[in-house]
Design a protein around this motif. Structure first.
Motif, PDB file in Angstrom:
ATOM      1  N   ILE A 132       0.798  -1.235   0.034  1.00  0.00           N
ATOM      2  CA  ILE A 132      -0.093  -0.054  -0.105  1.00  0.00           C
ATOM      3  C   ILE A 132       0.828   1.267  -0.060  1.00  0.00           C
ATOM      4  O   ILE A 132       0.665   2.226  -0.785  1.00  0.00           O
ATOM      5  N   GLU A 133       1.895   1.084   0.704  1.00  0.00           N
ATOM      6  CA  GLU A 133       2.876   2.391   0.981  1.00  0.00           C
ATOM      7  C   GLU A 133       3.430   2.688  -0.382  1.00  0.00           C
ATOM      8  O   GLU A 133       3.697   3.788  -0.889  1.00  0.00           O
ATOM      9  N   LYS A 134       4.134   1.480  -1.064  1.00  0.00           N
ATOM     10  CA  LYS A 134       4.742   1.769  -2.615  1.00  0.00           C
ATOM     11  C   LYS A 134       3.733   2.287  -3.399  1.00  0.00           C
ATOM     12  O   LYS A 134       4.019   2.990  -4.364  1.00  0.00           O
ATOM     13  N   GLN A 135       2.391   1.780  -3.372  1.00  0.00           N
ATOM     14  CA  GLN A 135       1.340   2.135  -4.503  1.00  0.00           C
ATOM     15  C   GLN A 135       1.207   3.801  -4.185  1.00  0.00           C
ATOM     16  O   GLN A 135       0.743   4.613  -5.046  1.00  0.00           O
ATOM     17  N   ARG A 136       1.041   4.062  -2.829  1.00  0.00           N
ATOM     18  CA  ARG A 136       1.003   5.671  -2.667  1.00  0.00           C
ATOM     19  C   ARG A 136       2.092   6.412  -3.206  1.00  0.00           C
ATOM     20  O   ARG A 136       1.750   7.505  -3.685  1.00  0.00           O
ATOM     21  N   GLU A 137       3.160   5.970  -3.020  1.00  0.00           N
ATOM     22  CA  GLU A 137       4.387   6.618  -3.584  1.00  0.00           C
ATOM     23  C   GLU A 137       4.243   6.658  -4.999  1.00  0.00           C
ATOM     24  O   GLU A 137       4.643   8.030  -5.629  1.00  0.00           O
ATOM     25  N   ILE A 138       3.848   5.654  -5.632  1.00  0.00           N
ATOM     26  CA  ILE A 138       3.646   6.002  -7.177  1.00  0.00           C
ATOM     27  C   ILE A 138       2.597   6.693  -7.661  1.00  0.00           C
ATOM     28  O   ILE A 138       3.096   7.457  -8.449  1.00  0.00           O
ATOM     29  N   ASP A 139       1.484   6.647  -6.891  1.00  0.00           N
ATOM     30  CA  ASP A 139       0.454   7.480  -7.001  1.00  0.00           C
ATOM     31  C   ASP A 139       0.885   9.131  -6.813  1.00  0.00           C
ATOM     32  O   ASP A 139       0.441   9.967  -7.751  1.00  0.00           O
ATOM     33  N   ASP A 140       1.570   9.378  -5.756  1.00  0.00           N
ATOM     34  CA  ASP A 140       2.242  10.783  -5.709  1.00  0.00           C
ATOM     35  C   ASP A 140       2.986  11.139  -6.664  1.00  0.00           C
ATOM     36  O   ASP A 140       2.886  12.324  -7.243  1.00  0.00           O
ATOM     37  N   LEU A 141       3.787  10.294  -7.124  1.00  0.00           N
ATOM     38  CA  LEU A 141       4.677  10.684  -8.347  1.00  0.00           C
ATOM     39  C   LEU A 141       3.811  11.039  -9.644  1.00  0.00           C
ATOM     40  O   LEU A 141       4.302  11.965 -10.198  1.00  0.00           O
ATOM     41  N   LEU A 142       2.920   9.946 -10.045  1.00  0.00           N
ATOM     42  CA  LEU A 142       2.135  10.261 -10.998  1.00  0.00           C
ATOM     43  C   LEU A 142       1.320  11.506 -11.065  1.00  0.00           C
ATOM     44  O   LEU A 142       1.103  12.178 -12.102  1.00  0.00           O
TER      45      LEU A 142
END
Length: 207
Positions: free
Chosen positions: A137-147
């Motif tokens: 979940i944390e990794k996905q949040r980081e990816i979402d923040d970058l995008l």
């Protein structure tokens, strides 16, 4: 063939429990008592009418005796009411006990299923899965923040600096890769023009 058709089929086990038999017997006794009460009530009405007829005939002692018989029958009727109450209570208790028994069986099945699930999945496995899920979940949040452009000011500064560096490296590479200037015949047209002018001046002086 004779054995095939002549063989007795095994009877399935009876589903009637001892509690069911007891409840059935109690209900039969209840029905008999109710029938007895109806019979006694009819007899009481008859005894009362007989007592009235005897009084009209002047037979007071016989009328009194009939009323005593009636009173005794009424006491028996009262006792049957108490017996009926006891039977009804027993039937209710047995039926409720059967319901409780079914509930207990259901709880046993549920507990057994839970134990099997716990054996298949230990507490350590659950904690590991939860940790892995949280990391995902944390990794996905980081990816979402970058995008979505959700970067801090410091991150944006680093990105711009890296972009400038890439641009400078690209420009330096283009300068180093410029084509060589050809050295052959450089300035040749001007040299020939000067020679022609010199030859023209000499021709004028000679004349």
């Amino acid at each position: 063939m004779g054995n095939l058709f002549g063989k007795k089929q095994k009877s399935s086990p009876s589903r009637v429990t001892e509690q069911d038999k007891a409840i059935l017997q109690l209900k039969q006794q209840r029905d008999k008592l109710k029938q007895y009460q109806k019979k006694v009530q009819v007899q009481l009405d008859k005894d009362r009418e007989v007592a009235r007829a005897l009084l009209k005939e002047g037979k007071k002692d016989k009328a009194k005796l009939m009323l005593r018989k009636k009173k005794f029958q009424e006491s028996l009727l009262t006792k049957t009411d108490g017996q009926l109450d006891n039977i009804e209570q027993l039937v209710h208790d047995l039926e409720f006990a059967q319901v409780e028994q079914e509930v207990v069986k259901g709880l046993q099945v549920g507990n057994s299923s839970l134990k099997k699930m716990h054996e298949l999945l230990s507490l350590e496995d659950v904690e590991r899965i939860m940790d892995e899920t949280q990391e995902g979940i944390e990794k996905q949040r980081e990816i979402d923040d970058l995008l979505s452009g959700g970067l801090s000011d410091e991150d944006e500064t680093d990105v711009l600096a890296e972009l400038d560096e890439i641009i400078k490296q690209s420009e330096a590479s283009e300068v180093l890769n410029l084509p060589d200037v050809p050295e052959d015949n450089i300035g040749e047209p001007r040299t020939r023009e000067k020679e022609r002018q010199k030859e023209g001046k000499q021709a004028v002086l000679a004349s």
